[in-house]
Design an enzyme around this catalytic site. Structure first.
Site, PDB file in Angstrom:
ATOM      1  CG  HIS A  85      34.066  34.818  39.197  1.00  0.00           C
ATOM      2  ND1 HIS A  85      32.808  34.741  39.744  1.00  0.00           N
ATOM      3  CD2 HIS A  85      34.941  34.624  40.232  1.00  0.00           C
ATOM      4  CE1 HIS A  85      32.908  34.511  41.034  1.00  0.00           C
ATOM      5  NE2 HIS A  85      34.185  34.440  41.349  1.00  0.00           N
ATOM      6  CG  ASN A 138      29.454  35.656  44.807  1.00  0.00           C
ATOM      7  OD1 ASN A 138      29.298  34.658  45.497  1.00  0.00           O
ATOM      8  ND2 ASN A 138      30.646  36.038  44.385  1.00  0.00           N
ATOM      9  CB  SER A 151      34.371  36.935  43.489  1.00  0.00           C
ATOM     10  OG  SER A 151      34.865  37.577  44.654  1.00  0.00           O
ATOM     11  CD  GLU A 161      29.505  34.135  37.895  1.00  0.00           C
ATOM     12  OE1 GLU A 161      28.328  34.046  38.229  1.00  0.00           O
ATOM     13  OE2 GLU A 161      30.346  34.843  38.502  1.00  0.00           O
TER      14      GLU A 161
END
Length: 509
Positions: free
Chosen positions: A146, A196, A125, A158
């Site tokens: 991900h 993120n 991540s 992702e």
């Protein structure tokens, strides 16, 4: 994904059987793959297999799977003990500790075991896919895969391409994730990938508001939920994630972007981490979760009576919604064309939607002393709460009248100190700006950015679609005014947003 032209689903390996690894294995097994699970902790893989089979059983009990399908899916799970047992797998998904050297070592060893066309999918991540691949003889076979926690429930995946990743590999993983019932998005290996990275302002702006004493945690959370439409407020969300984890991700992204002020960590959160107040898992965070503790209520203004003639100005979304809500309240009001951006007058008070300036600055520059600003809402027609700020020049009677007007329209009103941009507006502007920068820098497409934030963190609307709804020009005004107020590069405007304004188009056009 079929192995080597076989009509049978390929064999998938999952290395690391914690919550994420077990969740990914469950998804793959449910999609029809034989899944081999490996963990360096003795007995962990077998325990994970038992746990996943239990989950399949519960799904059958709830009617989400037939009993036969649950049994078949559970039967496709295999606990193995050695890397050599992964020979013959077409895809190896790594979900081990977030450590670059550990991931490099794992995949370097696997290169001598699996076939040349085996794909490596790392669930990292935060670590660069390019950096992981740099230790491999064939880095082109590695891409990020991900998932989000819990993997069986969260739709987003992702697909992250490192500098050496073969596009065909990324496309195969994209198709695989889609076949597993997920919504994949392509992303370039960059700090934080999409979610993120773009999510940082949701925490950062709330933390800055708290640091400035704009409102208490519970009030900011309530405004973000009840006006902004977010599923959780930023402080309760950070408590749920864990401050050790959330603060570490923020620091990682900040350092990776060479201390860019846009990602600056918060001293408030640093203090919580230093104290061991990690949130729910430790019993204390922004809120107290210990036995007997009572979560504080949001600050809500006491009932007031609107005093004076009511006029609603213009046909903006906020003005039209206010007029409609007032129509149901029984209060009489007039409509008038927009003049200086105001949306309503009530007695002494004049109401505007925040543009990123403080109410005090707006009052000084417009000459309207009794200025009251209202925050952005996802939908002014249905929002149950609204935040306001009043100019220092504003008379108490004018503030009370403005509060009474909004209460008559059905809003719970939370008054903030006079901070620029209030809560929802400044947060949405920064989310949109970060998403626009990610697109502008080739990390992802506009559609991928919006999909990632809706599906990965349950935002009520993609940030770029939200910017289109508010107006790219308005978002740029908010950012410019915030930048002027704070004098910080943090609020610099993405070139993508600026081009949309200059071209007179929506971001998604």
């Amino acid at each position: 994904m079929n192995a080597y032209g076989s009509p049978q689903p390929a064999i998938v390996a999952v290395v690391g059987t914690g919550a994420m690894g077990a969740g990914i294995a469950q998804v793959a097994a449910a999609a029809g793959h034989v899944v081999r699970l490996l963990d360096n902790r003795p007995g962990a893989a077998a325990k994970a297999v038992d746990g996943i089979r239990t989950q399949f059983g519960k799904m059958a009990e709830k009617g989400r799977l037939t009993a036969a399908a649950a049994t078949a899916a559970g039967g496709r799970l295999q606990a193995v003990e050695n890397l050599a047992d992964l020979a013959g797998c077409a895809l190896v998904v790594e979900a081990i500790v977030e450590n670059l050297e550990a991931k490099q070592k794992l995949y370097a060893e696997l290169e001598d075991i699996v076939a040349a066309d085996c794909i490596f999918g790392t669930n990292t991540s935060s670590i660069s896919v390019t950096a992981i691949g740099a230790a491999l003889k064939h880095p082109e076979r590695l891409a990020g895969l991900h998932f989000f926690n819990p993997a069986p429930l969260m739709a987003l995946v992702e697909i992250v391409s490192g500098l050496a990743t073969d596009r065909a590999i990324a496309d195969t993983l994209f198709a695989t994730a889609a076949a597993w019932g997920k919504t994949p998005v392509h992303a370039k290996s960059t700090p934080g990938f999409i979610v993120n990275r773009v999510a940082r302002p949701y925490y950062a702006e709330a933390l800055r508001l708290a640091q400035e004493g704009a409102a208490d945690y519970a009030t900011i959370d309530a405004v973000m939920r009840e006006a902004g439409g977010f599923r959780m407020g930023p402080f309760e969300l950070m408590d749920m994630i864990g401050h050790d984890v959330n603060f570490a991700v923020t620091n990682s992204v900040w350092r990776a972007f060479y201390n860019d002020q846009r990602f600056l960590p918060s001293l408030i959160q640093q203090e919580l981490v230093d104290a061991g107040f990690y949130g729910k898992k430790s019993g204390r965070g922004f809120y107290d979760y210990r036995d007997g503790a009572v979560k504080p209520a949001a600050q809500t203004e006491a009932a007031q009576t609107p005093a004076g003639k009511i006029t609603v100005f213009g046909e903006s979304t906020a003005a039209d919604a206010l007029a409609d809500r007032l129509s149901h309240s029984g209060l009489s009001f007039a409509r008038a064309p927009e003049t200086d951006g105001r949306i309503a007058d009530i007695g002494l008070a004049t109401l505007y939607v925040t543009d990123g300036r403080s109410a005090t600055q707006c009052a000084a520059e417009s000459g309207v002393a009794n200025t009251v600003l209202i925050d952005l809402a996802l939908d002014y027609a249905t929002a149950s709460r609204i935040a306001i700020a009043a100019a220092e020049q504003c008379e108490p009677a004018a503030i009370n009248s403005a509060v009474g007007l909004l209460q008559a329209a059905g809003f719970a009103v939370s008054r903030f100190l006079d901070v620029p941009g209030l809560a929802v507006m400044r947060t949405v502007a920064m989310l949109a700006n970060e998403a626009a920068d990610a697109v502008n820098q080739g990390v992802c497409s506009e559609t991928a950015a919006d999909s990632a934030m809706r599906l990965g963190v349950n935002y009520p609307q993609g940030p770029l679609a939200w910017a289109d709804a508010v107006g790219a020009g308005n978002i740029c005004d908010v950012l410019a005014n915030l930048g002027t107020c704070y004098g910080e590069d943090r609020y610099r405007i993405s070139p993508l947003l600026q081009r949309a304004v200059f071209a007179g188009r929506n971001i998604h056009d």
